[in-house]
Scaffold this motif. Sequence first.
Motif, mmCIF file in Angstrom:
data_model
loop_
_atom_site.group_PDB
_atom_site.id
_atom_site.type_symbol
_atom_site.label_atom_id
_atom_site.label_comp_id
_atom_site.label_asym_id
_atom_site.label_seq_id
_atom_site.Cartn_x
_atom_site.Cartn_y
_atom_site.Cartn_z
ATOM 1 N N THR A 30 21.194 12.344 -1.422
ATOM 2 C CA THR A 30 20.154 13.083 -2.128
ATOM 3 C C THR A 30 19.040 12.117 -2.486
ATOM 4 O OG1 THR A 30 21.834 14.531 -3.035
ATOM 5 C CG2 THR A 30 19.700 14.553 -4.112
ATOM 6 N N TYR A 31 17.862 12.390 -1.999
ATOM 7 C CA TYR A 31 16.709 11.565 -2.323
ATOM 8 C C TYR A 31 15.457 12.393 -2.112
ATOM 9 C CZ TYR A 31 16.318 11.027 2.735
ATOM 10 O OH TYR A 31 16.207 11.270 4.070
ATOM 11 N N ASP A 32 14.413 11.969 -2.777
ATOM 12 C CA ASP A 32 13.112 12.614 -2.662
ATOM 13 C C ASP A 32 12.282 11.755 -1.712
ATOM 14 O OD1 ASP A 32 10.338 13.145 -3.127
ATOM 15 O OD2 ASP A 32 10.893 14.179 -4.963
ATOM 16 N N ILE A 33 11.756 12.331 -0.659
ATOM 17 C CA ILE A 33 11.021 11.565 0.348
ATOM 18 C C ILE A 33 9.838 10.825 -0.269
ATOM 19 C CG2 ILE A 33 9.489 13.412 1.165
ATOM 20 C CD1 ILE A 33 11.297 10.828 3.381
ATOM 21 N N GLU A 34 9.234 11.385 -1.305
ATOM 22 C CA GLU A 34 8.133 10.690 -1.973
ATOM 23 C C GLU A 34 8.632 9.410 -2.635
ATOM 24 O OE1 GLU A 34 5.737 13.147 -4.536
ATOM 25 O OE2 GLU A 34 5.784 14.806 -3.101
ATOM 26 N N ASP A 35 9.831 9.454 -3.213
ATOM 27 C CA ASP A 35 10.407 8.251 -3.817
ATOM 28 C C ASP A 35 10.696 7.192 -2.765
ATOM 29 O OD1 ASP A 35 10.293 9.297 -6.371
ATOM 30 O OD2 ASP A 35 12.338 10.096 -6.294
ATOM 31 N N CYS A 39 9.198 3.439 -2.624
ATOM 32 C CA CYS A 39 10.027 2.234 -2.453
ATOM 33 C C CYS A 39 9.514 1.394 -1.285
ATOM 34 C CB CYS A 39 11.483 2.604 -2.216
ATOM 35 S SG CYS A 39 12.342 3.191 -3.681
ATOM 36 N N GLU A 40 9.163 2.058 -0.202
ATOM 37 C CA GLU A 40 8.645 1.348 0.966
ATOM 38 C C GLU A 40 7.340 0.642 0.623
ATOM 39 O OE1 GLU A 40 8.413 2.186 5.709
ATOM 40 O OE2 GLU A 40 7.859 3.836 4.390
ATOM 41 N N GLU A 41 6.463 1.313 -0.119
ATOM 42 C CA GLU A 41 5.196 0.691 -0.541
ATOM 43 C C GLU A 41 5.464 -0.504 -1.451
ATOM 44 O OE1 GLU A 41 2.724 3.692 -2.332
ATOM 45 O OE2 GLU A 41 2.746 4.925 -0.518
ATOM 46 N N ALA A 42 6.397 -0.352 -2.383
ATOM 47 C CA ALA A 42 6.732 -1.459 -3.279
ATOM 48 C C ALA A 42 7.295 -2.642 -2.494
ATOM 49 C CB ALA A 42 7.729 -0.996 -4.336
ATOM 50 N N SER A 45 4.722 -4.490 -0.780
ATOM 51 C CA SER A 45 3.883 -5.226 -1.730
ATOM 52 C C SER A 45 4.604 -6.438 -2.312
ATOM 53 C CB SER A 45 3.450 -4.304 -2.869
ATOM 54 O OG SER A 45 2.656 -3.263 -2.379
ATOM 55 N N GLY A 46 5.850 -6.671 -1.873
ATOM 56 C CA GLY A 46 6.572 -7.857 -2.319
ATOM 57 C C GLY A 46 7.672 -7.617 -3.329
ATOM 58 N N HIS A 47 7.967 -6.369 -3.653
ATOM 59 C CA HIS A 47 9.011 -6.066 -4.625
ATOM 60 C C HIS A 47 10.381 -6.008 -3.945
ATOM 61 C CE1 HIS A 47 5.406 -4.639 -6.699
ATOM 62 N NE2 HIS A 47 6.079 -4.861 -7.816
ATOM 63 N N THR A 48 11.403 -6.371 -4.704
ATOM 64 C CA THR A 48 12.780 -6.257 -4.241
ATOM 65 C C THR A 48 13.295 -4.863 -4.561
ATOM 66 O OG1 THR A 48 13.237 -8.607 -4.510
ATOM 67 C CG2 THR A 48 15.135 -7.126 -4.599
ATOM 68 N N PRO A 85 11.359 -8.680 0.621
ATOM 69 C CA PRO A 85 10.503 -8.979 1.768
ATOM 70 C C PRO A 85 10.488 -10.481 2.077
ATOM 71 C CG PRO A 85 9.300 -7.720 0.101
ATOM 72 C CD PRO A 85 10.595 -8.120 -0.498
ATOM 73 N N PRO A 86 10.162 -10.828 3.323
ATOM 74 C CA PRO A 86 10.061 -12.232 3.690
ATOM 75 C C PRO A 86 9.023 -12.937 2.817
ATOM 76 C CG PRO A 86 9.724 -10.813 5.612
ATOM 77 C CD PRO A 86 9.810 -9.939 4.406
ATOM 78 N N ASP A 87 9.265 -14.208 2.530
ATOM 79 C CA ASP A 87 8.363 -15.065 1.756
ATOM 80 C C ASP A 87 8.245 -14.642 0.302
ATOM 81 O OD1 ASP A 87 7.829 -16.561 4.107
ATOM 82 O OD2 ASP A 87 6.285 -15.119 4.680
#
Length: 90
Positions: A30-35, A39-42, A45-48, A85-87
């Motif tokens: 169960t997940y919301d595609i917007e969420d 997460c993908e955007e975060a 942007s360098g977030h874990t 993300p790398p680096d």
Amino acid sequence: MVSRPPISFDEFDILHFINKERKELGRPLTYDIEDIHKCEEAFNSGHTIAIRGMEFQLKSITAVVEGLANLFGQPSVGANLYLTPPDFRG
């Protein structure tokens, strides 16, 4: 013990990962595609991204944590998945 090779960041796709794990679980995730897109955007942007409770999701991970609990004499052991993300440092 069971181990899996690391995910190559060049091949990493959060939606592919979720769809693959949904098939292995044999039940719907169960997940919301917007969420997921947030997460993908975060991530980009360098977030874990932390996914907790993996010991309840996959039999192979359950086997590892049960083995660790027995090895260290603990009643239970948890398993989390961290995607950084790398680096970047997570």
